[in-house]
Write a protein that holds these residues in place. Sequence first.
Motif, mmCIF file in Angstrom:
data_model
loop_
_atom_site.group_PDB
_atom_site.id
_atom_site.type_symbol
_atom_site.label_atom_id
_atom_site.label_comp_id
_atom_site.label_asym_id
_atom_site.label_seq_id
_atom_site.Cartn_x
_atom_site.Cartn_y
_atom_site.Cartn_z
ATOM 1 N N TYR A 304 0.839 -1.175 0.000
ATOM 2 C CA TYR A 304 0.000 0.000 0.000
ATOM 3 C C TYR A 304 0.887 1.241 0.000
ATOM 4 N N PRO A 305 0.639 2.181 -0.913
ATOM 5 C CA PRO A 305 1.448 3.404 -0.884
ATOM 6 C C PRO A 305 1.192 4.197 0.389
ATOM 7 N N PHE A 306 2.162 5.023 0.755
ATOM 8 C CA PHE A 306 1.989 5.912 1.900
ATOM 9 C C PHE A 306 1.278 7.174 1.422
ATOM 10 N N VAL A 307 0.123 7.460 1.992
ATOM 11 C CA VAL A 307 -0.589 8.699 1.680
ATOM 12 C C VAL A 307 -0.930 9.374 3.004
ATOM 13 N N GLY A 308 -0.273 10.487 3.288
ATOM 14 C CA GLY A 308 -0.511 11.222 4.532
ATOM 15 C C GLY A 308 -0.314 12.712 4.297
ATOM 16 N N PHE A 309 -1.274 13.496 4.700
ATOM 17 C CA PHE A 309 -1.232 14.947 4.486
ATOM 18 C C PHE A 309 -1.085 15.645 5.836
ATOM 19 N N GLU A 310 -0.061 16.493 5.951
ATOM 20 C CA GLU A 310 0.193 17.212 7.201
ATOM 21 C C GLU A 310 0.166 18.711 6.932
ATOM 22 N N PRO A 311 -0.867 19.430 7.395
ATOM 23 C CA PRO A 311 -0.900 20.879 7.178
ATOM 24 C C PRO A 311 0.204 21.581 7.954
ATOM 25 N N GLU A 312 0.825 22.584 7.293
ATOM 26 C CA GLU A 312 1.922 23.314 7.931
ATOM 27 C C GLU A 312 1.412 24.164 9.095
ATOM 28 N N ARG A 313 0.186 24.702 8.929
ATOM 29 C CA ARG A 313 -0.409 25.476 10.016
ATOM 30 C C ARG A 313 -1.909 25.221 10.036
ATOM 31 N N GLU A 314 -2.483 25.431 11.196
ATOM 32 C CA GLU A 314 -3.921 25.223 11.342
ATOM 33 C C GLU A 314 -4.673 26.426 10.783
ATOM 34 N N ALA A 315 -5.731 26.155 10.022
ATOM 35 C CA ALA A 315 -6.545 27.238 9.473
ATOM 36 C C ALA A 315 -7.380 27.874 10.578
ATOM 37 N N GLY A 316 -7.754 29.127 10.376
ATOM 38 C CA GLY A 316 -8.621 29.807 11.322
ATOM 39 C C GLY A 316 -10.077 29.411 11.132
ATOM 40 N N LYS A 317 -10.960 30.211 11.667
ATOM 41 C CA LYS A 317 -12.387 29.898 11.627
ATOM 42 C C LYS A 317 -12.960 30.050 10.224
ATOM 43 N N ASP A 318 -12.516 31.049 9.461
ATOM 44 C CA ASP A 318 -13.035 31.305 8.117
ATOM 45 C C ASP A 318 -12.275 30.458 7.095
ATOM 46 N N ILE A 319 -12.998 29.621 6.356
ATOM 47 C CA ILE A 319 -12.365 28.743 5.362
ATOM 48 C C ILE A 319 -12.700 29.201 3.943
ATOM 49 N N LEU A 320 -13.978 29.181 3.572
ATOM 50 C CA LEU A 320 -14.364 29.537 2.206
ATOM 51 C C LEU A 320 -15.815 30.005 2.175
ATOM 52 N N PHE A 321 -16.045 31.094 1.425
ATOM 53 C CA PHE A 321 -17.403 31.609 1.212
ATOM 54 C C PHE A 321 -17.681 31.619 -0.291
ATOM 55 N N VAL A 322 -18.715 30.892 -0.726
ATOM 56 C CA VAL A 322 -19.112 30.853 -2.135
ATOM 57 C C VAL A 322 -20.486 31.501 -2.241
ATOM 58 N N GLU A 323 -20.609 32.506 -3.121
ATOM 59 C CA GLU A 323 -21.844 33.291 -3.196
ATOM 60 C C GLU A 323 -22.338 33.399 -4.639
ATOM 61 N N GLY A 324 -23.422 32.691 -4.957
ATOM 62 C CA GLY A 324 -24.146 32.868 -6.214
ATOM 63 C C GLY A 324 -23.349 32.582 -7.471
ATOM 64 N N TYR A 484 -6.681 13.191 7.834
ATOM 65 C CA TYR A 484 -6.196 14.553 7.605
ATOM 66 C C TYR A 484 -6.899 15.548 8.535
ATOM 67 N N LYS A 485 -6.146 16.477 9.108
ATOM 68 C CA LYS A 485 -6.687 17.419 10.095
ATOM 69 C C LYS A 485 -7.245 18.693 9.473
ATOM 70 N N GLY A 486 -7.045 18.892 8.174
ATOM 71 C CA GLY A 486 -7.533 20.102 7.537
ATOM 72 C C GLY A 486 -8.873 19.892 6.857
ATOM 73 N N ASN A 487 -9.222 20.828 5.950
ATOM 74 C CA ASN A 487 -10.477 20.758 5.190
ATOM 75 C C ASN A 487 -10.256 20.062 3.850
ATOM 76 N N VAL A 488 -11.284 19.369 3.383
ATOM 77 C CA VAL A 488 -11.215 18.672 2.096
ATOM 78 C C VAL A 488 -12.494 18.966 1.312
ATOM 79 N N ILE A 489 -12.336 19.241 0.007
ATOM 80 C CA ILE A 489 -13.452 19.279 -0.933
ATOM 81 C C ILE A 489 -13.058 18.341 -2.066
ATOM 82 N N PHE A 490 -13.889 17.342 -2.346
ATOM 83 C CA PHE A 490 -13.488 16.340 -3.338
ATOM 84 C C PHE A 490 -14.701 15.803 -4.086
ATOM 85 N N SER A 491 -14.420 15.165 -5.223
ATOM 86 C CA SER A 491 -15.443 14.438 -5.971
ATOM 87 C C SER A 491 -14.926 13.023 -6.219
#
Length: 534
Positions: A304-324, A484-491
């Motif tokens: 099994y390949p090694f797949v591990g994602f380590e964020p360099e810093r923790e994101a704050g409260k605001d991540i992403l806003f998508v509007e219309g 993973y400790k961060g946010n993910v958006i995927f399909s």
Amino acid sequence: MLTVDNLSLQFGGSTLYKNVDLKFTDGNCYGIIGANGAGKSTLLRVLSGEIEPTTGSVHTGPDDRMTVLEQDHFKYDEHPVITTVIMGNKRLYQIMVEKDELYNKDPFTEADGERAAELEGEFAEMDGWEAESSAAQLLNGLGITTELHYMPMADLDGRQKVKVLLAQALFGNPNIILLDEPTNFLDIEAIDWLENFLIDYPHTVIVVSHDRHFLNTVCTHIVDIDYNKVKMYVGNYDFWYESSKMMQQLIRNQNKKKEEKIKDLQAFIQRFSANKSKSKQATSRKKLLDNIELDELPASSRKYPFVGFEPEREAGKDILFVEGISKTLHGVKVLNKVSFTVNKGDKIALVGDNEAGQTALFQILMGEMEPDEGSFKWGVSTSQSYFPKDNAAFFDDVDLDLVEWLRQYSEDTTETYLRGFLGRMLFSGDDVYKKVKVLSGGEKVRCMLSRMMMTHANVLLLDQPTNHLDLESITAVNNGLADYKGNVIFSSHDHQFIDEVANRIIELPGEAEGCLDYTASYDEFLEWKKSRTA
């Protein structure tokens, strides 16, 4: 029944497998698994008689009828859809053609009448008068609506053709069905229908698939190609995977707490056998597990390949806003006033049949495409890393070997580090000096994942990352994103992958305004969606 006796196969100067003895019986579904290149699809072709084995033989009952999922999507373009399905029963279709030719003869002789009577008798015995309604039922179940049934195959799109060819393989209650990647290009509803069809199927089904949810739902046995051998195990894919890991550990600990490990393994078998939530299969099938002996369990050589994602810093409260956001491509509106907010900790799966809309949204969020209207804003503490569905620009005209290619994205550029990293991604020895433009689809995906890991981003965007990957790599990516400790958006089209990674589901309907947004697992989303339309 289908039996394989002392089979071996040499292919391209190497031995794919040898000394293979298998028995496939009625009422069971067998999932064939193995690493890429192990010979899964080749084994299906041997079972169907398309390829002659080097030694040994394959036997079916004298009256058994076998069907195979056709891979040539253009083979039946000149035929109507309903006729294409009926052609799955070759003898029935031959009778229909000969009958029509006889009745259109002028003059119609006494000998023609006698022959027609013989054919009518055989036609009735084969339920020929029900053929069209049976074919229509299969087509409707797979989502090919009635108005398409008498259209030429040439007028259908690729996804529709796949469904018709699948209906062809299922038509007429065959004794043995061979299916190579039957869930490719199917929508959720079609896959669900197929799973229920196969669970209740009274005869033999043999399937190759990279869809773990599908293998878990329909399979009573797993046929594993490993160590140049082909062995059959009772249970579905999850049972095979978990017992394989435990057997590997047992082998590693031969002289260390061996008895204790054996007890753990026996307890695992009992738990799995009793746990109805592991699969939708009937409980009677699960009882097969009760009689398993330890020496019947797998010990796999899979890596099994090694797949591990380590964020360099923790994101704050605001991540992403998508509007219309709206977008029209080639005259088709793929995004229509889409709005949502990404919260800290969200792992969002974009689902549904609107793949063009999913890809467009990823490209807009990464600044590769402008929306027709609307806006988006990333939080100031976020950093993004993107896995595009089409990665050709990273490889096709690039004259670099693997080490040189990866060096572009790594803080540590020493060859020792880069070779070590590539080794964990299953590139070893001289493989690391291969030119990246000649890599396979799966190898390119592993390279792109390596690139993402080196960015240390706290938001990952992945458009169809499981395409081209084998089961082992899909499992590694699955586990890496789940941890993973961060946010993910995927399909993804992989049901189990979505269900195990995502905690929020967004469906982009396309021309309809907005989106369906539900915070839950994928299975919970499907139940919620079903309840809304009930």
